[in-house]
Motif scaffolding. Structure first.
Motif, PDB file in Angstrom:
ATOM      1  N   SER A   1      14.603  52.496  46.747  1.00 13.48           N
ATOM      2  CA  SER A   1      15.747  53.332  47.084  1.00 13.48           C
ATOM      3  C   SER A   1      16.766  53.164  45.970  1.00 13.48           C
ATOM      4  CB  SER A   1      16.358  52.947  48.438  1.00 13.48           C
ATOM      5  OG  SER A   1      17.078  51.740  48.337  1.00 13.48           O
ATOM      6  N   ASP A   2      17.587  54.174  45.748  1.00  9.34           N
ATOM      7  CA  ASP A   2      18.622  54.073  44.726  1.00  9.34           C
ATOM      8  C   ASP A   2      19.584  52.924  45.033  1.00  9.34           C
ATOM      9  OD1 ASP A   2      17.519  56.241  43.446  1.00  9.34           O
ATOM     10  OD2 ASP A   2      19.046  57.676  44.092  1.00  9.34           O
ATOM     11  N   LYS A   3      19.728  52.588  46.314  1.00  5.23           N
ATOM     12  CA  LYS A   3      20.662  51.538  46.728  1.00  5.23           C
ATOM     13  C   LYS A   3      20.278  50.180  46.138  1.00  5.23           C
ATOM     14  CE  LYS A   3      22.616  49.351  50.856  1.00  5.23           C
ATOM     15  NZ  LYS A   3      22.623  49.322  52.356  1.00  5.23           N
TER      16      LYS A   3
ATOM     17  N   GLU B   1      27.760  41.105  46.733  1.00  4.31           N
ATOM     18  CA  GLU B   1      27.146  41.520  47.992  1.00  4.31           C
ATOM     19  C   GLU B   1      26.885  40.357  48.951  1.00  4.31           C
ATOM     20  OE1 GLU B   1      23.681  43.636  46.698  1.00  4.31           O
ATOM     21  OE2 GLU B   1      24.798  45.460  46.189  1.00  4.31           O
TER      22      GLU B   1
END
Length: 324
Positions: A34-36, A99
């Motif tokens: 995923s781009d995430k 994060e």
């Protein structure tokens, strides 16, 4: 081209050497990418270096901590030896820190890459042990029913999770990860064998044949005799002449380097460690060249961690802390 298309193009350029690689690339970008989780570097208007930061929980110190696995690290051959990957790793580690990730992990694809990742303070902490199992020492226990995994066996994943959680310092797999594992095995005609006793699961074996050899990537069981039966059935079905089983390390000379780790959030990780070792008293100074927030002097005392840069303490490397 989209970011996903460009990254897949880079994968195809760097990794696709045969039909199996092509098939896995398609599976990866349909199920895992995923781009995430993607992070890239661009030159001349195109993505030339990329990796994916896949989140995984990991058992550590009696708790479960957040980690990020570096997957698919690659650079366009025309742009290699320019320091792009080292810069991308540093960028990725700083993003992980933001994060709330505690530790980053990876599995180098070659011996040379172990040395490469050491330059970014990764160190080898995951080991494996391969053992050749004699065919004549595999008795079959008739009361143990062993069959290939069948779609709809919903009790397999909970058993897998329970056994994996019994291992400390072990990366865990979420349901979507387990589904990808099964699809990957099916893609290459590998087999997950399930052992049952009175309809209850008592063992799993992840197997893949290569010629007349059978490799067991991992085996999870309640008792040794169940493991023997699992391996015996897998070897019989594969018509194997040689069986190689991968086990967790046991601290012997037969342990082989397998994976690396790097601390991302040092104070958070030390708090978990201190809680698990409440009688420990220690102090040390650490310097982190990539994540400056980790640098400083730490005091561990009675289950608590304090950061106090005004105190003097022995210097210790981030790599040594990771190994310990």
């Amino acid at each position: 081209m989209t970011e996903k298309e460009e990254t897949q193009r880079l994968w195809e350029l760097c990794f696709n050497e045969n039909d199996d690689d092509v098939a896995f690339t398609k599976l990866y970008f349909s199920e895992r990418y995923s781009d995430k989780v993607n992070i890239t570097s661009s030159c001349d208007g195109k993505i030339v270096s990329a990796m994916q930061l896949l989140p995984y929980p990991m058992t550590f110190g009696g708790q479960t901590i957040p980690t990020s696995y570096i997957s698919g690290a690659c650079t366009d051959p025309e742009y290699r030896r320019k320091g792009l990957m080292a810069e991308l790793i540093a960028k990725a580690l700083r993003r992980m820190k933001q994060e709330g990730i505690y530790v980053s992990t990876l599995i180098p694809a070659s011996d040379a890459l172990f040395l490469f990742y050491e330059k970014s303070q990764f160190t080898t902490v995951f080991y494996k042990r391969e053992q050749i199992i004699p065919l004549n020492k595999l008795p079959l226990k008739e009361e143990i029913i062993v069959t290939p995994f069948r779609k709809g066996e919903h009790d397999v994943y909970p058993y897998f999770v329970r056994k994996m959680q019994q291992r400390d310092n072990c990366v865990q797999h979420m349901p979507e990860d387990f589904r990808v594992i099964l699809k990957d095995m099916n893609l290459f005609e590998d087999t997950l064998y399930v052992a049952r006793l009175d309809n209850d699961i008592v063992g799993l074996a992840f197997s893949y044949p290569i010629g007349d050899r059978l490799y067991i990537r991992d085996v999870l069981t309640e008792f040794p005799f169940i493991e023997e039966t699992l391996i015996a059935v897998a070897a019989r079905d594969a018509h194997a002449k040689k069986i190689i089983v991968t086990y967790p390390p046991d601290g012997s000379k037969s342990d082989e380097p397998h994976g690396m780790a790097r601390i991302v959030s040092l104070e958070a990780l030390l708090n978990v460690y201190a809680q698990a070792h409440s009688s420990l008293t220690d102090s040390f100074k650490v310097t982190d060249p990539i994540i400056p927030e980790n640098s400083g002097t730490y005091i561990i005392d009675k289950g608590k961690v304090e950061k106090n840069d005004s105190l003097s303490a022995p210097q210790i490397s981030l790599e040594q802390l990771t190994r310990n």
